[in-house]
Enzyme design. Structure first.
Site, PDB file in Angstrom:
ATOM      1  N   GLU A 343       0.815  -1.226   0.000  1.00 43.25           N
ATOM      2  CA  GLU A 343       0.000   0.000   0.000  1.00 43.25           C
ATOM      3  C   GLU A 343       0.842   1.268   0.000  1.00 43.25           C
ATOM      4  OE1 GLU A 343      -2.734  -0.662   3.252  1.00 43.25           O
ATOM      5  OE2 GLU A 343      -3.827  -2.198   2.138  1.00 43.25           O
ATOM      6  N   GLU A 447      -6.987  -9.262  -3.204  1.00 41.68           N
ATOM      7  CA  GLU A 447      -7.685  -9.347  -1.917  1.00 41.68           C
ATOM      8  C   GLU A 447      -9.184  -9.114  -2.114  1.00 41.68           C
ATOM      9  OE1 GLU A 447      -5.909  -6.853   1.091  1.00 41.68           O
ATOM     10  OE2 GLU A 447      -3.866  -7.251   0.403  1.00 41.68           O
TER      11      GLU A 447
END
Length: 568
Positions: A343, A447
């Site tokens: 991220e 995800e």
């Protein structure tokens, strides 16, 4: 006269109405995109589709001005619109269109800034409010393509317009809006699945003397999918045989939810413990499941241990180096990917502490130790949330290119799109995948989950998984639905007895659909041909000359689509 782009491809839809099959004429979907800044814009997709005067050949006819907008012609003869006097973000041009709630709309346009840089968004004012169709970062001296998409909740008139974060001029050209029915959209899925996920396999049967065996009955049964499809797991799987059986019977790939992360293996400084991650990896290996490494680092400030937060720059650099030299060699050759600095589009803990090139240096160090692993940049909201400007596709790609340009040419990078959805905008999802496909790196949905109740979850999840599986650039999908006795992160496929929820039933039905079967009788040369998805198969051969069948296992993929088996 029919333009070339209007020449419809015939798709036979499996729909029976009054005993008659319905044949739908559908405009083929244009998967092309550009992520480069070009001297001249490319022609509008679909010839502009629903847009009137898309190339501004007729001044500003069909468009309405919010401010002092003008029409220009470049030295090369290109005609375009210019949004002037941008005292508010939405001062530009607009066009009124009629949109239908059951249609999927793909949108594209080209933009350039008069000076400097700017962020531009395509917006649509609908009867229910404003919808963002896409966003792009633009520069002076070259044209950038915005590609996006939208759906609307209510049919009716709508206004398309453009917003920017600059008071300088924004140039606009070659605008396109094309609508598709849901049946047409699904036909695109079917077409690309046939082209990208299936292949013609040839199976040749010989007798024990090696001669072709004609007239043999051959049944081909799938054992394991070739397309990487998986789900996250947690440490609860280690002591739960029911969980193990449920998981291993379905999935080929996994990601450990937390157990490989730094805070799981060295929560206390100097005390490393990989026991749980090692045991989970052993289970995956025994089950024939490939593991994505998640993660070396997490760039989120809130994910750091307290002892890490307190380190000086020099101390942190030593700790980072130690972490890399600990975890990467340990799992070298045992994980297929690494989410290297998780991220790092949204967060910048390591950049703040170690400098603006911290991510690039971390990727370099991981590659030096394991040059074969694919280095992923993994982040959220690029596919799923247009309202998150930090995760806009052009910002993801800017960071991706910054890291890639600092790596050796033999380094392999991957695009990881987390895909934590609320209400999916499927046309926008496809448009983003189109853009990222131009980079040439493998794209994984890493995800995938959906918020909501059982009914909405299953419907939305089906849309997302079908879109991902059918897109030519997507190379794998992993869901984020690891089981825990206290509940899942956002989406549980089963209850605590491993009985499926509706989303679990949906996943099982897709796995069944994506696997392929075949049966037939060998010709005079002893062979049959079958259209199969890639994967592992059982081949059973029966022949009148023998009492018992022979059974073989084969792997079908683009590199191995011809197989010889012997029947005794």
């Amino acid at each position: 006269m029919t333009a070339p782009w209007e020449k419809a491809v015939l798709f036979l839809l499996v729909a029976i109405l009054g005993g008659q099959a319905i044949v739908v004429n559908s405009v083929p979907y244009d998967y092309s995109a550009s992520t480069e800044c070009l001297a001249q814009p490319l022609k509008p997709q679909y010839g502009g589709g629903m847009i009137v005067n898309p190339q501004f050949d007729k001044d500003l006819d069909g468009w309405v001005s919010f401010g002092k907008d003008i029409h220009r012609v470049s030295k090369s003869g290109n005609k375009y619109a210019v949004a002037l006097d941008k005292s508010t973000p939405h001062h530009s041009i607009s066009q009124k269109v009629k949109l239908e709630k059951d249609k999927m709309y793909t949108f594209s346009a080209w933009f350039q800034a008069d000076k400097g840089t700017a962020d531009v968004r395509a917006a649509v004012k609908t009867p229910d409010g404003f919808v963002i169709a896409g966003q792009i970062g633009v520069n002076a001296s070259c044209w950038s393509m915005l590609k996006g998409g939208l759906t609307v909740k209510t049919s009716g008139e709508a206004d398309i317009f453009f917003e920017s974060n600059t008071t300088s001029e924004i140039w606009i050209d070659n605008v396109s809006l094309q609508g598709f029915t849901k049946e047409e959209w699904r036909s695109h899925h079917n077409d690309t699945v046939h082209k990208e996920r299936k292949l013609t396999a040839k199976i040749k049967v010989s007798d024990k003397k090696g001669k072709p065996l004609a007239g043999a009955n051959v049944t081909v049964t799938p054992l394991r999918m070739g397309f990487p499809f998986g789900n996250a797991i947690s440490q609860h799987i280690l002591k739960n045989p029911a969980y193990q059986k449920w998981f291993a019977s379905r999935f080929t790939h996994t990601t450990f939810e937390n157990e490989m992360k730094w805070y799981s293996t060295e929560y206390t400084e100097g005390h490393e413990d990989y026991t749980v991650a090692d045991d989970m990896l052993e289970f995956a290996n025994k089950s024939g499941v490939h593991v994505r490494g998640h993660n070396v680092f997490w760039n989120d400030q809130s994910a750091q241990m307290k002892w890490v937060e307190k380190l000086t720059k020099e101390e942190l650099q030593k700790a980072v180096t130690k972490r890399i030299k600990s975890v990467v060699p340990r799992y070298k050759g045992r994980v297929i990917h690494w989410d290297v600095n998780n991220e790092n589009v949204h967060f910048n803990f390591y950049e703040t502490k170690l400098g603006p090139d911290a991510s690039t240096k971390i990727y370099q160090a991981v590659h030096e130790i394991d040059p074969n692993v694919i280095l992923f940049m993994n982040d959220f909201n690029t596919l799923e949330q247009l309202g998150d400007s930090n995760a806009a596709p052009h910002k993801y790609l800017r960071k991706f290119r910054q890291i890639r340009d600092g790596l050796p040419k033999n380094a392999k990078m991957g695009i990881g799109l987390e895909s934590h959805f609320e209400v999916p905008n499927i046309p926008y999802m496809r448009a983003v995948l189109d853009q990222f496909a131009t980079i040439g790196s493998p794209i994984w949905l890493t995800e995938v989950d959906v918020a909501g109740t059982d009914a909405t979850q299953a419907g939305y999840l089906e849309e997302i998984l079908r879109e991902g599986y059918s897109h030519p650039a997507v190379k794998g999908i992993v869901m984020w639905a690891s089981w825990s006795p206290k509940g899942c992160y956002r989406m549980c496929l089963t209850d605590n007895d491993f009985k499926n929820h509706p989303v679990g039933d949906l996943v099982d039905s897709l796995i069944k659909e994506w696997k392929t079967h075949a049966e037939g009788t060998t010709a005079s040369d002893g062979s049959i041909q079958a259209t199969l998805s890639s994967g592992d198969y059982e081949v059973k051969v029966n022949h009148p000359s023998s009492d018992a069948p022979t059974v073989h296992q084969i792997k079908v993929d683009p590199k191995s689509n011809e197989h010889e088996v012997t029947h005794h």
